[in-house]
Design an enzyme around this catalytic site. Structure first.
Site, PDB file in Angstrom:
ATOM      1  N   LYS A 202     -11.700 -43.922  38.229  1.00  0.00           N
ATOM      2  CA  LYS A 202     -10.935 -44.510  37.114  1.00  0.00           C
ATOM      3  C   LYS A 202     -10.411 -43.361  36.251  1.00  0.00           C
ATOM      4  O   LYS A 202     -10.822 -43.186  35.094  1.00  0.00           O
ATOM      5  CB  LYS A 202     -11.830 -45.447  36.292  1.00  0.00           C
ATOM      6  CG  LYS A 202     -12.275 -46.718  37.030  1.00  0.00           C
ATOM      7  CD  LYS A 202     -13.175 -47.587  36.149  1.00  0.00           C
ATOM      8  CE  LYS A 202     -13.725 -48.799  36.882  1.00  0.00           C
ATOM      9  NZ  LYS A 202     -14.834 -49.479  36.146  1.00  0.00           N
ATOM     10  N   GLY A 360     -21.525 -47.959  36.292  1.00  0.00           N
ATOM     11  CA  GLY A 360     -21.990 -48.823  37.370  1.00  0.00           C
ATOM     12  C   GLY A 360     -22.107 -48.068  38.678  1.00  0.00           C
ATOM     13  O   GLY A 360     -23.156 -48.098  39.343  1.00  0.00           O
ATOM     14  N   GLY A 384     -17.624 -47.311  31.302  1.00  0.00           N
ATOM     15  CA  GLY A 384     -16.571 -47.342  30.289  1.00  0.00           C
ATOM     16  C   GLY A 384     -17.169 -47.469  28.896  1.00  0.00           C
ATOM     17  O   GLY A 384     -16.740 -46.791  27.956  1.00  0.00           O
TER      18      GLY A 384
HETATM   19  N1  LIG Z   1     -11.975 -37.670  45.585  1.00  0.00           N
HETATM   20  C1  LIG Z   1     -11.990 -38.987  45.464  1.00  0.00           C
HETATM   21  N2  LIG Z   1     -10.924 -39.726  45.850  1.00  0.00           N
HETATM   22  C2  LIG Z   1     -10.954 -41.067  45.741  1.00  0.00           C
HETATM   23  N3  LIG Z   1     -11.978 -41.796  45.227  1.00  0.00           N
HETATM   24  C3  LIG Z   1     -13.047 -41.120  44.812  1.00  0.00           C
HETATM   25  C4  LIG Z   1     -13.108 -39.698  44.904  1.00  0.00           C
HETATM   26  N4  LIG Z   1     -14.303 -39.327  44.412  1.00  0.00           N
HETATM   27  C5  LIG Z   1     -14.968 -40.436  44.048  1.00  0.00           C
HETATM   28  N5  LIG Z   1     -14.228 -41.535  44.303  1.00  0.00           N
HETATM   29  C6  LIG Z   1     -14.623 -42.940  44.085  1.00  0.00           C
HETATM   30  O1  LIG Z   1     -14.889 -43.190  42.728  1.00  0.00           O
HETATM   31  C7  LIG Z   1     -15.578 -44.440  42.658  1.00  0.00           C
HETATM   32  C8  LIG Z   1     -16.383 -44.531  41.379  1.00  0.00           C
HETATM   33  O2  LIG Z   1     -15.549 -44.289  40.271  1.00  0.00           O
HETATM   34  P1  LIG Z   1     -15.734 -44.951  38.826  1.00  0.00           P
HETATM   35  O3  LIG Z   1     -15.627 -46.437  38.921  1.00  0.00           O
HETATM   36  O4  LIG Z   1     -14.771 -44.234  37.955  1.00  0.00           O
HETATM   37  O5  LIG Z   1     -17.250 -44.563  38.438  1.00  0.00           O
HETATM   38  P2  LIG Z   1     -18.279 -45.318  37.442  1.00  0.00           P
HETATM   39  O6  LIG Z   1     -18.385 -46.787  37.851  1.00  0.00           O
HETATM   40  O7  LIG Z   1     -19.589 -44.598  37.632  1.00  0.00           O
HETATM   41  O8  LIG Z   1     -17.732 -45.192  36.050  1.00  0.00           O
HETATM   42  C9  LIG Z   1     -16.431 -44.509  43.897  1.00  0.00           C
HETATM   43  O9  LIG Z   1     -16.209 -45.747  44.536  1.00  0.00           O
HETATM   44  C10 LIG Z   1     -15.946 -43.304  44.746  1.00  0.00           C
HETATM   45  O10 LIG Z   1     -15.740 -43.627  46.102  1.00  0.00           O
HETATM   46  O1  LIG Z   2     -18.616 -52.495  35.612  1.00  0.00           O
HETATM   47  C1  LIG Z   2     -18.363 -52.395  34.409  1.00  0.00           C
HETATM   48  O2  LIG Z   2     -17.895 -51.257  33.841  1.00  0.00           O
HETATM   49  P1  LIG Z   2     -18.080 -49.706  34.417  1.00  0.00           P
HETATM   50  O3  LIG Z   2     -17.500 -49.639  35.831  1.00  0.00           O
HETATM   51  O4  LIG Z   2     -17.258 -48.911  33.429  1.00  0.00           O
HETATM   52  O5  LIG Z   2     -19.555 -49.369  34.338  1.00  0.00           O
HETATM   53  C2  LIG Z   2     -18.601 -53.542  33.430  1.00  0.00           C
HETATM   54  O6  LIG Z   2     -19.244 -54.645  34.055  1.00  0.00           O
HETATM   55  C3  LIG Z   2     -17.287 -53.967  32.792  1.00  0.00           C
HETATM   56  O7  LIG Z   2     -16.438 -54.501  33.780  1.00  0.00           O
HETATM   57  P2  LIG Z   2     -14.831 -54.441  33.575  1.00  0.00           P
HETATM   58  O8  LIG Z   2     -14.422 -52.972  33.643  1.00  0.00           O
HETATM   59  O9  LIG Z   2     -14.257 -55.274  34.704  1.00  0.00           O
HETATM   60  O10 LIG Z   2     -14.532 -55.035  32.213  1.00  0.00           O
END
Ligand SMILES: Nc1ncnc2c1ncn2[C@@H]1O[C@H](COP(=O)(O)OP(=O)(O)O)[C@@H](O)[C@H]1O
Ligand SMILES: O=C(OP(=O)(O)O)[C@H](O)COP(=O)(O)O
Length: 403
Positions: A202, A360, A384
């Site tokens: 993200k 998460g 987030g």
């Molecule tokens: N180089 C990369 N290119 C594409 N996706 C990636 C890369 N490195 C990590 N990811 C992906 O990022 C995802 C997690 O990102 P994110 O949702 O931002 O983390 P979090 O939920 O811990 O905040 C994982 O599913 C992983 O596969």
């Molecule tokens: O998975 C969540 O956030 P996270 O990926 O930032 O930890 C929360 O359940 C919030 O979900 P949302 O980002 O769909 O509002």
């Protein structure tokens, strides 16, 4: 902010207490692949049930489009929650309709009911105050009091998070208290050196936090999908890697400001790259190649930090006193790209630093890669939410609990 203990002290026996939890867990079909968020919700629910409340639990799961969608049903979560509580959890087949009214009506003192996914209703996430308010009115009709415990969603201005507490006597649950307590320490009296590790996918959500962290952290270690925007900003070719082109000017600005402020940016020196994004279902071998981070070939996509970077990142964590980590270093769901994330997790365990892991996916990665979560200082249930808290933003779900 009233605590759950104060609310319980006022007497909850026989009352319907609505608990807004974050039970948004990863699912493979209807199998829960990581139940961390459900376990984190147990202490509050248990306390209320043991105090004789009729507990009405509600959460979102995934991002359905404001209408029922079976793949996002909370039914598997109700089963798991029941196992963890050691009691039957009644599951309402809708959120505020006839099913919910009947199931809540039948809940005995000390009983627990889980409502169906809040986001099956357009009012939950609506940007329109009146539409959200109307849905919050329907939720309020199901309860006599409200406990906020879904830390992972407190950064969302949603009906069940923001509008509902204004309609009912309200308190913060144990998870909210724990999460806020730990994150507060990171904003107030952080022990130095303070290192922040950022990765994941993200990217645009997370780049904003860097601006704020430049004034707080001593060291920023960048991995995952966001690393490539930094490498590109330094003038390197990144091939087919994830790139946030529109953020390049901002990222160049961060690199310059870091230099002025004496904040160290640690970027990958090598990456594991492959011609295609790996198949996460079959986990078929992806045959990655380690390539220098300043010359990723045009036909390759960077999917993890490389072996030299693993050593570098571990070394940069070894003498830190505090570490905040959000976002995996690579596509850890595939074994060929899990080593970078493992190295950071191991580096944190080997370091004397007080460690907070947020998000998460980051928390799930730590557990799925076989690490004992209890050996980390704190694993936050919100990615987030924890980042926005550290940014100093007002989180709607916390502001709504203040009187
Ligand atoms: N180089 C990369 N290119 C594409 N996706 C990636 C890369 N490195 C990590 N990811 C992906 O990022 C995802 C997690 O990102 P994110 O949702 O931002 O983390 P979090 O939920 O811990 O905040 C994982 O599913 C992983 O596969
Ligand atoms: O998975 C969540 O956030 P996270 O990926 O930032 O930890 C929360 O359940 C919030 O979900 P949302 O980002 O769909 O509002």
């Amino acid at each position: 902010m009233k605590t759950i203990d104060e609310l319980v002290g006022e007497g909850v026996s026989g009352k319907r207490v609505f608990v807004r939890a974050d039970l948004n867990v990863p699912l493979d079909g209807d199998t829960i692949t990581d139940d961390g968020r459900i376990r984190a919700a147990v202490p509050t629910i248990k306390k209320l049930a043991e105090s004789g409340a009729r507990v009405v639990v509600a959460s979102h799961l995934g991002r359905p489009k404001g209408a029922p969608d079976p793949q996002f049903s909370l039914a598997p979560v109700a089963r798991r929650l029941g196992e963890l509580l050691g009691t039957q959890v009644a599951f309402a087949t809708d959120t505020v309709g006839a099913g919910a009214k009947a199931t809540v009506g039948e809940t005995a003192d000390g009983g627990v009911t889980l409502l169906e996914n809040l986001r099956f209703n357009a009012g939950e996430t609506s940007k329109d105050d009146a539409e959200r308010g109307a849905f919050a009115d329907e939720l309020a009709a199901l309860a006599d009091a409200y406990v906020s415990d879904g830390f992972g969603a407190v950064h969302r201005k949603h009906a069940s998070v923001y509008d509902l507490p204004a309609r009912l006597p309200h308190a913060a649950g144990y998870l909210i208290a724990t999460e806020v307590g730990v994150l507060k320490k990171l904003t107030e009296d952080v022990k130095r050196p303070y290192a922040v590790v950022l990765g994941g996918a993200k990217v645009s959500d997370k780049l904003g936090v860097i601006d704020h962290l430049l004034g707080k952290a001593d060291r920023l270690l960048i991995g995952g999908g966001m690393a490539y925007t930094f490498l590109k900003a330094k003038g390197y070719e990144v091939g087919k890697s994830l790139l946030q082109e529109d953020q390049l000017p901002a990222v160049k600005g961060y690199l310059e400001r870091a230099e002025e402020l004496g904040v160290e940016f640690v970027l990958p020196v090598d990456v594991l790259a492959a011609p295609e994004f790996p198949d996460l279902k079959t986990k078929a071998p992806a045959n990655p190649t380690a390539v220098a981070a300043d010359a990723i070939p045009a036909e390759l996509e960077g999917l993890d930090i490389g072996p030299e970077s693993r050593k570098l990142y571990a070394a940069k964590l070894a003498d830190a006193a505090t570490v905040f980590w959000n976002g995996p270093m690579g596509v850890f769901e595939h074994p060929d790209f899990a080593e970078g994330t493992k190295a950071v997790a191991q580096g944190l365990l080997d370091s004397p630093a007080f460690t907070v892991v947020g998000g998460g996916d980051s928390a799930a990665a730590v557990r799925q890669l076989g690490f004992d979560e209890n050996t980390f200082g704190h694993i936050s249930t919100g990615g987030g939410a924890s980042l926005e808290y550290l940014e100093g933003k007002t989180l709607p779900g916390l502001a709504a609990l203040e009187d």
